[in-house]
Design a protein around this motif. Structure first.
Motif, PDB file in Angstrom:
ATOM      1  N   ASP A  54       0.842  -1.186   0.000  1.00 52.96           N
ATOM      2  CA  ASP A  54       0.000   0.000   0.000  1.00 52.96           C
ATOM      3  C   ASP A  54       0.881   1.241   0.000  1.00 52.96           C
ATOM      4  N   PHE A  55       1.822   1.285  -0.968  1.00 53.32           N
ATOM      5  CA  PHE A  55       2.829   2.336  -0.914  1.00 53.32           C
ATOM      6  C   PHE A  55       2.226   3.731  -0.961  1.00 53.32           C
ATOM      7  N   ARG A  56       1.051   3.881  -1.602  1.00 55.49           N
ATOM      8  CA  ARG A  56       0.427   5.201  -1.640  1.00 55.49           C
ATOM      9  C   ARG A  56      -0.140   5.593  -0.274  1.00 55.49           C
ATOM     10  N   GLU A  57      -0.696   4.619   0.447  1.00 59.39           N
ATOM     11  CA  GLU A  57      -1.283   4.907   1.747  1.00 59.39           C
ATOM     12  C   GLU A  57      -0.243   4.939   2.867  1.00 59.39           C
ATOM     13  N   ASP A  58       0.853   4.196   2.681  1.00 53.58           N
ATOM     14  CA  ASP A  58       1.860   4.122   3.726  1.00 53.58           C
ATOM     15  C   ASP A  58       3.245   4.391   3.147  1.00 53.58           C
ATOM     16  N   ALA A  59       3.321   5.424   2.327  1.00 55.40           N
ATOM     17  CA  ALA A  59       4.570   5.698   1.628  1.00 55.40           C
ATOM     18  C   ALA A  59       5.698   6.044   2.590  1.00 55.40           C
ATOM     19  N   TRP A  60       5.408   6.894   3.567  1.00 59.20           N
ATOM     20  CA  TRP A  60       6.462   7.299   4.489  1.00 59.20           C
ATOM     21  C   TRP A  60       6.907   6.126   5.346  1.00 59.20           C
ATOM     22  N   GLY A  61       5.958   5.273   5.718  1.00 62.60           N
ATOM     23  CA  GLY A  61       6.328   4.080   6.467  1.00 62.60           C
ATOM     24  C   GLY A  61       7.242   3.192   5.658  1.00 62.60           C
ATOM     25  N   ARG A  62       6.935   3.049   4.361  1.00 61.57           N
ATOM     26  CA  ARG A  62       7.766   2.216   3.495  1.00 61.57           C
ATOM     27  C   ARG A  62       9.166   2.806   3.358  1.00 61.57           C
ATOM     28  N   LEU A  63       9.248   4.126   3.182  1.00 62.79           N
ATOM     29  CA  LEU A  63      10.552   4.767   3.066  1.00 62.79           C
ATOM     30  C   LEU A  63      11.370   4.575   4.344  1.00 62.79           C
ATOM     31  N   MET A  64      10.714   4.714   5.491  1.00 61.10           N
ATOM     32  CA  MET A  64      11.429   4.551   6.750  1.00 61.10           C
ATOM     33  C   MET A  64      11.856   3.103   6.966  1.00 61.10           C
ATOM     34  N   ARG A  65      11.024   2.151   6.504  1.00 59.54           N
ATOM     35  CA  ARG A  65      11.418   0.746   6.631  1.00 59.54           C
ATOM     36  C   ARG A  65      12.628   0.446   5.756  1.00 59.54           C
ATOM     37  N   THR A  66      12.652   1.025   4.555  1.00 63.34           N
ATOM     38  CA  THR A  66      13.809   0.852   3.689  1.00 63.34           C
ATOM     39  C   THR A  66      15.057   1.456   4.324  1.00 63.34           C
ATOM     40  N   ALA A  67      14.906   2.664   4.878  1.00 68.77           N
ATOM     41  CA  ALA A  67      16.035   3.309   5.561  1.00 68.77           C
ATOM     42  C   ALA A  67      16.467   2.480   6.765  1.00 68.77           C
ATOM     43  N   GLY A  68      15.494   1.889   7.454  1.00 63.90           N
ATOM     44  CA  GLY A  68      15.821   1.051   8.597  1.00 63.90           C
ATOM     45  C   GLY A  68      16.585  -0.194   8.197  1.00 63.90           C
ATOM     46  N   PHE A  69      16.224  -0.767   7.043  1.00 57.65           N
ATOM     47  CA  PHE A  69      16.926  -1.947   6.547  1.00 57.65           C
ATOM     48  C   PHE A  69      18.378  -1.609   6.232  1.00 57.65           C
ATOM     49  N   VAL A  70      18.585  -0.513   5.487  1.00 56.07           N
ATOM     50  CA  VAL A  70      19.949  -0.103   5.136  1.00 56.07           C
ATOM     51  C   VAL A  70      20.740   0.240   6.396  1.00 56.07           C
ATOM     52  N   GLY A  71      20.093   0.949   7.335  1.00 56.02           N
ATOM     53  CA  GLY A  71      20.774   1.328   8.559  1.00 56.02           C
ATOM     54  C   GLY A  71      21.159   0.129   9.413  1.00 56.02           C
ATOM     55  N   THR A  72      20.274  -0.848   9.506  1.00 56.30           N
ATOM     56  CA  THR A  72      20.574  -2.045  10.295  1.00 56.30           C
ATOM     57  C   THR A  72      21.694  -2.849   9.664  1.00 56.30           C
ATOM     58  N   GLU A  82      21.635 -10.051  10.113  1.00 56.93           N
ATOM     59  CA  GLU A  82      21.266 -11.366   9.573  1.00 56.93           C
ATOM     60  C   GLU A  82      19.790 -11.664   9.837  1.00 56.93           C
ATOM     61  N   THR A  83      19.300 -11.277  10.997  1.00 50.24           N
ATOM     62  CA  THR A  83      17.892 -11.497  11.331  1.00 50.24           C
ATOM     63  C   THR A  83      16.991 -10.685  10.418  1.00 50.24           C
ATOM     64  N   TYR A  84      17.366  -9.430  10.190  1.00 51.42           N
ATOM     65  CA  TYR A  84      16.579  -8.565   9.305  1.00 51.42           C
ATOM     66  C   TYR A  84      16.569  -9.136   7.886  1.00 51.42           C
ATOM     67  N   GLY A  85      17.739  -9.574   7.422  1.00 53.24           N
ATOM     68  CA  GLY A  85      17.814 -10.154   6.094  1.00 53.24           C
ATOM     69  C   GLY A  85      16.945 -11.392   5.951  1.00 53.24           C
ATOM     70  N   ALA A  86      16.963 -12.254   6.957  1.00 54.47           N
ATOM     71  CA  ALA A  86      16.136 -13.463   6.917  1.00 54.47           C
ATOM     72  C   ALA A  86      14.662 -13.110   6.859  1.00 54.47           C
ATOM     73  N   ARG A  87      14.277 -12.056   7.583  1.00 56.86           N
ATOM     74  CA  ARG A  87      12.871 -11.642   7.556  1.00 56.86           C
ATOM     75  C   ARG A  87      12.478 -11.141   6.171  1.00 56.86           C
ATOM     76  N   VAL A  88      13.343 -10.350   5.554  1.00 59.40           N
ATOM     77  CA  VAL A  88      13.062  -9.846   4.208  1.00 59.40           C
ATOM     78  C   VAL A  88      12.962 -10.990   3.213  1.00 59.40           C
ATOM     79  N   ARG A  89      13.886 -11.944   3.282  1.00 60.56           N
ATOM     80  CA  ARG A  89      13.840 -13.082   2.363  1.00 60.56           C
ATOM     81  C   ARG A  89      12.563 -13.891   2.563  1.00 60.56           C
TER      82      ARG A  89
END
Length: 299
Positions: A54-72, A82-89
């Protein structure tokens, strides 16, 4: 600041990496938006986003999750990354997309799609950072591309099949170019990035800040991307001047103010590893100077 833990885990990259220094720079936000524009030009890849979120309804949440992934991945502990990567996979394994023209259903974790997303991201980070004045030698840029194969592994790619140099990265982007098109989904992403929905109180900020960021990110795209989106490409020299000006302005903001924003990955890493782990561009200049010192090549 808390005393660092003895033998603290430096994570997947560590303070000695190019990734550690570069990902702490504020121009990464512009680079991230550029990556979204570029990634959206692959019809099969962008459908995986538009049909499963729901990128249109939760665009900022999606951007922050992406930033959180890169930051982690960059600043978190090895276990956290490794835990974050396993969750994404795990999430990607469950998601499918459908080609509306053929009815074909396919997984969003196809290696070719994951590789496109990875390469568009790495290219965007490098292009924006280098053009905005972040100090990277050619050797350091190659090292960064090589380091990012660790991130590629965490999303499900075989690192041996991922570009390890800037030349290999550019070659892969050229190979994929015939598959690119600005279809309806890419147009949706374009429209959204140019004017994302916000609360009424944030409308002035969108006009003042976001649109400038999005416009600069878009303008920094390669010429073929401008052609696909159907808008004339601005002169590269003018874009480079704006990137350098924006980079110089953002880098004057004290790091402690930028890093205190949530989720605070850099602050947490410095508490874990000590103040000397602070990411800073001058450390890359110092590394380059040491490597270029007389007699170093003979050692």
């Amino acid at each position: 600041m808390d005393e660092p833990t003895r033998d603290a885990d430096p994570g997947l990259f560590g303070p000695g990496s190019v990734t550690w220094q570069m990902h702490g720079d504020p121009m990464m936000w512009v680079a991230g938006v550029r990556a979204l524009y570029l990634q959206a030009l692959h019809p099969r890849a962008v459908r995986g986003v538009t049909q499963n979120s729901d990128f249109r309804e939760d665009a900022w949440g999606r951007l922050m999750r992406t930033a959180g992934f890169v930051g982690t991945l960059t600043y978190g502990t090895t276990e956290a990354a490794e835990t974050y990567g396993a969750r994404v996979r795990g999430i990607h394994r469950l998601l499918k997309a459908t080609d509306p023209a053929t009815g074909e259903s396919y997984g969003v974790d196809e290696p070719g799609l994951l590789l496109w997303v990875h390469c568009a991201e790495v290219d965007s980070y490098l292009q924006v950072q280098r053009r905005s004045g972040f100090p990277l030698t050619d050797a350091q840029a190659d090292r960064y591309v090589d380091e990012q194969r660790v991130s590629a592994r965490l999303v499900g790619l075989d690192p041996s099949h991922v570009p390890a140099t800037t030349a290999a990265l550019a070659a892969h982007l050229r190979r994929v170019r015939p598959e690119l098109a600005a279809g309806p989904e890419a147009r949706d992403v374009d429209d959204f990035l140019r004017s994302p929905p916000v609360h009424a109180l944030l409308t002035p900020a969108r006009a003042l800040l976001w649109r400038r960021v999005a416009a600069l990110a878009y303008d920094s795209l390669p010429p073929y991307a401008h052609e696909l989106y159907g808008r004339a490409a601005p002169p590269p020299e003018a874009v480079d001047r704006r990137l350098r000006t924006t980079g110089a302005t953002l880098r004057r903001i004290p790091a402690r103010l930028r890093w205190c924003l949530p989720p605070g990955h850099i602050v947490k890493a410095m508490k874990r590893l000590g103040p000397d782990s602070r990411p800073a561009p001058y450390k890359l200049r110092r590394q380059a100077a040491i490597l270029d010192a007389p007699g170093r090549a003979q050692q």
